[in-house]
Design an enzyme around this catalytic site. Sequence first.
Site, short mmCIF file in Angstrom:
data_model
loop_
_atom_site.label_atom_id
_atom_site.label_comp_id
_atom_site.label_asym_id
_atom_site.label_seq_id
_atom_site.Cartn_x
_atom_site.Cartn_y
_atom_site.Cartn_z
N ARG A 1 5.71 -4.08 -11.21
CA ARG A 1 5.62 -3.43 -9.89
C ARG A 1 6.91 -3.56 -9.07
O ARG A 1 6.87 -3.66 -7.84
CB ARG A 1 4.46 -4.01 -9.06
CG ARG A 1 3.10 -3.62 -9.54
CD ARG A 1 2.92 -2.10 -9.45
NE ARG A 1 1.51 -1.76 -9.57
CZ ARG A 1 0.86 -1.66 -10.72
NH1 ARG A 1 1.50 -1.83 -11.86
NH2 ARG A 1 -0.42 -1.35 -10.74
N SER B 1 -3.69 -1.06 -4.46
CA SER B 1 -3.59 -2.53 -4.48
C SER B 1 -2.68 -2.97 -3.33
O SER B 1 -1.52 -2.56 -3.28
CB SER B 1 -2.96 -3.02 -5.78
OG SER B 1 -3.79 -2.72 -6.86
N GLU C 1 2.11 -5.46 -2.07
CA GLU C 1 2.59 -4.43 -3.00
C GLU C 1 3.21 -3.22 -2.31
O GLU C 1 4.32 -2.81 -2.69
CB GLU C 1 1.47 -3.99 -3.94
CG GLU C 1 2.01 -3.56 -5.29
CD GLU C 1 1.68 -2.14 -5.65
OE1 GLU C 1 2.51 -1.53 -6.31
OE2 GLU C 1 0.62 -1.64 -5.26
N1 EPU Z 1 -10.54 -9.24 -10.67
C1 EPU Z 1 -11.51 -9.96 -10.01
N2 EPU Z 1 -11.90 -9.52 -8.78
C2 EPU Z 1 -11.40 -8.42 -8.21
C3 EPU Z 1 -10.41 -7.69 -8.88
C4 EPU Z 1 -10.00 -8.12 -10.11
O1 EPU Z 1 -11.99 -10.97 -10.50
O2 EPU Z 1 -11.81 -8.11 -7.09
C5 EPU Z 1 -10.07 -9.72 -11.99
C6 EPU Z 1 -11.03 -9.53 -13.13
O3 EPU Z 1 -10.87 -10.64 -13.98
C7 EPU Z 1 -10.52 -8.30 -13.86
C8 EPU Z 1 -9.02 -8.44 -13.64
O4 EPU Z 1 -8.91 -9.02 -12.34
O5 EPU Z 1 -10.87 -8.33 -15.19
C9 EPU Z 1 -8.24 -7.16 -13.67
O6 EPU Z 1 -8.79 -6.26 -12.74
P1 EPU Z 1 -8.44 -4.70 -12.79
O7 EPU Z 1 -8.40 -4.23 -14.20
O8 EPU Z 1 -9.35 -4.00 -11.84
O9 EPU Z 1 -6.96 -4.65 -12.29
P2 EPU Z 1 -6.16 -5.38 -11.14
O10 EPU Z 1 -5.34 -6.45 -11.76
O11 EPU Z 1 -7.04 -5.73 -10.01
C10 EPU Z 1 -4.11 -3.80 -11.51
C11 EPU Z 1 -3.23 -2.90 -10.71
C12 EPU Z 1 -3.96 -1.61 -10.36
C13 EPU Z 1 -4.35 -0.94 -11.65
C14 EPU Z 1 -5.25 -1.89 -12.44
C15 EPU Z 1 -5.64 -1.36 -13.79
C16 EPU Z 1 -1.69 -4.34 -9.55
C17 EPU Z 1 -1.26 -4.88 -8.24
N3 EPU Z 1 -2.77 -3.56 -9.53
O12 EPU Z 1 -5.20 -4.19 -10.68
O13 EPU Z 1 -3.02 -0.76 -9.70
O14 EPU Z 1 -5.05 0.27 -11.40
O15 EPU Z 1 -4.53 -3.14 -12.68
O16 EPU Z 1 -4.55 -1.40 -14.65
O17 EPU Z 1 -1.06 -4.61 -10.57
C18 EPU Z 1 -2.16 -0.12 -7.60
O18 EPU Z 1 -1.09 -0.57 -7.97
O19 EPU Z 1 -2.31 0.41 -6.45
C19 EPU Z 1 -3.30 -0.21 -8.47
C20 EPU Z 1 -4.53 0.18 -8.12
#
Ligand code: EPU
Length: 339
Positions: free
Chosen positions: A165, A239, A335
């Site tokens: 990012r 995010s 972010e």
């Molecule tokens: N998780 C939680 N609680 C939450 C959110 C996430 O426990 O409220 C944990 C869970 O273990 C889950 C893991 O985080 O398995 C990953 O969650 P998720 O796949 O939803 O992804 P994220 O890490 O929360 C990132 C990106 C998103 C992107 C998703 C999918 C960043 C800052 N965010 O989110 O990007 O869509 O992965 O690849 O890296 C964005 O940048 O605006 C964005 C939405």
Amino acid sequence: MDIRTNIPLKNYLTMKLGGSARFMGIATTPDELAMMCRNAKLQSLPFFILGGGSNVIAKDDTYNGIVIRNRILGITVIDDQPMHTVIKVGAGENWDELVKKTVDMGLSGIEAMSAIPGTAGAAPVQNVGAYGQEIADTLVELEAYDAQQDKMVTLQNNECGFSYRHSMFRGSQAGRYGIVSITIKLSKAAPKPPFYEAVQKYFDEHGTSFFTPGVVRDAVIDIRASKLPDPKKLPNSGSFFKNAIIEDWQYQDLIKTWPDMPCYKIDAHNYKIPTGWLIEQLDLKGMLLHGMRVHTGNALVLINESAQSYSDLAAARNEIIGKIRDTFRIYIEQEPLEM
Ligand code: EPU
């Protein structure tokens, strides 16, 4: 060239907050963009290139510079080979329409980044990524106006300073370049498992075993709709925090107290910890802080429910950052870019 003054930025940002821009103009060609940047420099003012406004927040004070809305369009195939296609894209093109177009062409490489709001030119700035893909994986080069040298330059992928990012465009070289086009190289090979965890789970649940870029796109659109709020309906910037990167010693220390803490090993010394999970442990999911709602679908997202100003958002952000620092000794980063 139509330059307007004192324009409320909240009308152009999906978070719907912030003060005004002293000047605002629309660039439809690289020359127009260069001219606006040059004029700003002559008046010792900064410029800020705005795409869809979905990953940018504005402070309450007037932005004392020119906001240039990028409307440079055009999607052109510049090389078509048996195994891949290279496409040049105007920075003002809508990102998701580009993804759809490439998926319809049967091309793979950005299909997992479906339904991300914003423009193509904004994608390299924060190295946009989702569901196992990031723009740094497919970007060949980009063209930008370099305000320091006062000329158009072509930067290769390895010159952009990409990391998670992040890129030099929001880091060491912030305020220097105005991106006018990106060139991406996409594959004609079908996407293959293993897919990103959430996508694989979706395929398993739906009994999907035949994979095309279109199948991945449809899955991602469905997954995102279930977890992320639509900025057209609920003001947000996706995010709001980056996931945390911590070193091995700290990870080993934290799992003694938090044995269920999810993690992704990124290299021999570093782990990525989902910040959404950290926020959840503080019982903040679903809470309203200074008018900002911590989204129940994903705690990384802050929704502007009733915040009156940037300072409300900053108070909510600082409270979350502070609580995570105090509880986990992890410093999480915002972010969205800030202007
Ligand atoms: N998780 C939680 N609680 C939450 C959110 C996430 O426990 O409220 C944990 C869970 O273990 C889950 C893991 O985080 O398995 C990953 O969650 P998720 O796949 O939803 O992804 P994220 O890490 O929360 C990132 C990106 C998103 C992107 C998703 C999918 C960043 C800052 N965010 O989110 O990007 O869509 O992965 O690849 O890296 C964005 O940048 O605006 C964005 C939405």
